[in-house]
Design an enzyme around this catalytic site. Structure first.
Site, PDB file in Angstrom:
ATOM      1  N   ASP A  58      -8.931  -4.432  -6.062  1.00  0.00           N
ATOM      2  CA  ASP A  58      -8.446  -3.474  -5.072  1.00  0.00           C
ATOM      3  C   ASP A  58      -8.438  -2.112  -5.497  1.00  0.00           C
ATOM      4  O   ASP A  58      -7.961  -1.888  -6.321  1.00  0.00           O
ATOM      5  CB  ASP A  58      -6.963  -3.912  -4.692  1.00  0.00           C
ATOM      6  CG  ASP A  58      -6.497  -3.259  -3.409  1.00  0.00           C
ATOM      7  OD1 ASP A  58      -6.992  -2.432  -2.893  1.00  0.00           O
ATOM      8  OD2 ASP A  58      -5.274  -3.602  -2.972  1.00  0.00           O
TER       9      ASP A  58
ATOM     10  N   HIS B 276      -7.762  -5.722  -0.109  1.00  0.00           N
ATOM     11  CA  HIS B 276      -6.433  -4.808  -0.025  1.00  0.00           C
ATOM     12  C   HIS B 276      -5.630  -5.730   0.984  1.00  0.00           C
ATOM     13  O   HIS B 276      -4.483  -5.112   1.404  1.00  0.00           O
ATOM     14  CB  HIS B 276      -6.764  -3.687   0.357  1.00  0.00           C
ATOM     15  CG  HIS B 276      -5.565  -2.629   0.495  1.00  0.00           C
ATOM     16  ND1 HIS B 276      -4.704  -2.688  -0.719  1.00  0.00           N
ATOM     17  CD2 HIS B 276      -4.895  -1.876   1.165  1.00  0.00           C
ATOM     18  CE1 HIS B 276      -3.879  -1.465  -0.149  1.00  0.00           C
ATOM     19  NE2 HIS B 276      -3.815  -1.247   0.765  1.00  0.00           N
TER      20      HIS B 276
ATOM     21  N   SER C 164       0.738  -1.317  -0.050  1.00  0.00           N
ATOM     22  CA  SER C 164      -0.032   0.056   0.092  1.00  0.00           C
ATOM     23  C   SER C 164       0.720   1.323  -0.102  1.00  0.00           C
ATOM     24  O   SER C 164       1.745   1.388  -0.783  1.00  0.00           O
ATOM     25  CB  SER C 164      -0.885  -0.059   1.387  1.00  0.00           C
ATOM     26  OG  SER C 164      -1.872   1.044   1.145  1.00  0.00           O
TER      27      SER C 164
END
Length: 431
Positions: free
Chosen positions: A319, A365, A261
């Site tokens: 995602d 995610h 991320s």
């Protein structure tokens, strides 16, 4: 951006939830993605995840092949050795989450639970083959006029670590691993999506190379008052990587940067920085990105390619974080007012995964879900194919779009309203 919730408990569960998501999504989705976002997603080339029947070469030879071919010949179908490498670096990133102290009563709150010598052992990886040499701290230069549980909003927080491999792996692999978003100021930094000139080389500012201002802020801002680390994230990392390169001069050395991320954005910024300054001294620079957002514009992408920074983006097609920033203007649809200079662009080769759980949509995610799917062994040579179902993730993408639209009028927000909008986004991803 970082999700700490567990995804499905097994590969079979991930596969099963994927089968039922179309009917469930039709009943729960409130709207579909806008035409621009749908066109953007549809235009992105996808690579199927398969297991190659070819015999596995020596890992040393595979490393050379990865450095030379930029992974393109190894991801379709996915080579078993490359898959193992992706899993290994993913677990080194997951160690950041396991070691991160979230106990408000602890003296190490929002820092690492363990000392450097015991960190990998503490997270259950005593045989990882790496020695942690430095902890890394990041300080978003952001002030919030609202109280936070962690106290100061401009304070260095543990963001990851630097490690070096033992000599028995065939080379000295310098690894930098980054976690994703946790603190409120990191969330605000993620939302700062205006493009800004990087200017990493003082002798050549390269005005065409622009990156997200929030990620740049997190990478370059410093806090000298913290008791754990001083200087900016950038200063800490460049100093430690330079020290290790000097220490192992004469040996075969590689530099591998990995993150999930927001952490993948920092990994890519560091990779570009090292190569732009020439600190790698010929050593290959490789980036493993897990569920990572876009980081810079087309000029940034082009410069990374010129410098030979190899990037592998492992992305779940469901995602929404991997679609940000640049939902509208990106590598597929450039801003007509500024072209590539004002449009975001992904860097590197994409390895597309496809998983979704109707009962737990935020698993899209989750780093552990990424790793579990990669560890699956498809029966009878069946492939885990990257097949996009727009309805299934439409509600999540729509809400992300709504948030971005509201950010455009942020000047009219009170800070209470801004906090509420941020909270709605965090609640959506259950982070």
């Amino acid at each position: 951006m970082a999700s700490r919730l567990p995804a499905s408990n097994s590969c079979a569960a991930i596969t099963e939830c994927r089968r039922g998501r179309v009917s469930a999504a039709a009943a729960t989705a409130q709207s579909i993605m806008t035409a621009e976002l749908a066109a953007s997603v549809a235009a992105v080339p996808r690579i199927s995840v398969q297991h190659a029947p070819a015999p596995v070469p020596a890992k040393a030879n595979m490393r050379k092949e990865m450095e030379e071919d930029n992974w393109e010949a190894l991801v379709a179908p996915l080579h078993p050795v490359l898959r193992d490498e992706i899993v290994r670096y993913g677990e080194l990133v997951a160690a950041c989450y396991k070691a991160f102290d979230l106990d408000p009563s602890s003296d190490r709150y929002l820092n690492c639970k363990y000392g450097k010598k015991n960190m990998l052992r503490g997270v259950g990886m005593p045989d990882a083959g790496y020695e942690v040499t430095k902890y890394v701290y990041a300080t978003p230069d952001i002030s919030l006029p609202i109280p936070t549980q962690s106290g100061s909003t401009c304070c260095g927080r543990w963001i990851g670590y630097v490690a070096v491999s033992s000599s028995d792996v065939g080379r000295r692999d310098i690894v930098v691993s980054f976690r994703g978003t946790v603190t409120s100021t990191e969330w605000i930094a993620n939302l700062m999506s205006s493009l800004e000139v990087a200017r990493f080389d003082p002798h050549d500012p390269r005005p065409d190379v622009k990156v997200a201002s929030g990620f740049l802020n997190l990478y370059t801002s410093g806090d000298s008052s913290t008791k754990f680390g001083s200087g900016s994230c950038r200063e800490q990392l460049l100093a430690e990587v330079s020290r290790l390169l000097h220490k192992y001069k004469g040996e075969e050395v590689s530099i591998t940067l990995a993150g999930h991320s927001m952490g993948s954005a920092l990994a890519l910024l560091l990779g570009y920085d090292i190569a732009e300054l020439g600190l790698n001294q010929g050593a290959p620079v490789m980036v493993y990105s897990y569920g990572g957002p876009r980081v810079g514009n087309a000029g940034f992408k082009r410069r990374c390619e010129e410098l030979g920074v190899k990037v592998l983006r492992v992305a779940n097609v469901n995602d929404p974080v991997t679609k940000l920033p640049g939902v509208i203007f990106n590598e597929n649809f450039r801003n007509p007012m500024g072209g590539g200079l004002s449009s975001y662009a992904h860097v590197g080769v994409e390895l597309a995964l496809d998983f979704f759980k109707v009962q737990d949509p935020v698993c899209v995610h989750d780093l552990d879900a990424y790793i579990r799917l990669l560890k699956c062994h498809p029966k009878n040579g069946a492939a885990v194919r990257a097949k996009r179902n727009r309805d299934a993730a439409g509600d999540i993408a729509r809400k992300a779009r709504e948030l971005l639209s509201s950010v455009q009028v942020a000047e009219a927000w009170t800070w209470q309203d801004a906090a509420m909008q941020l909270g709605n986004w965090m609640q959506l991803l259950n982070i």
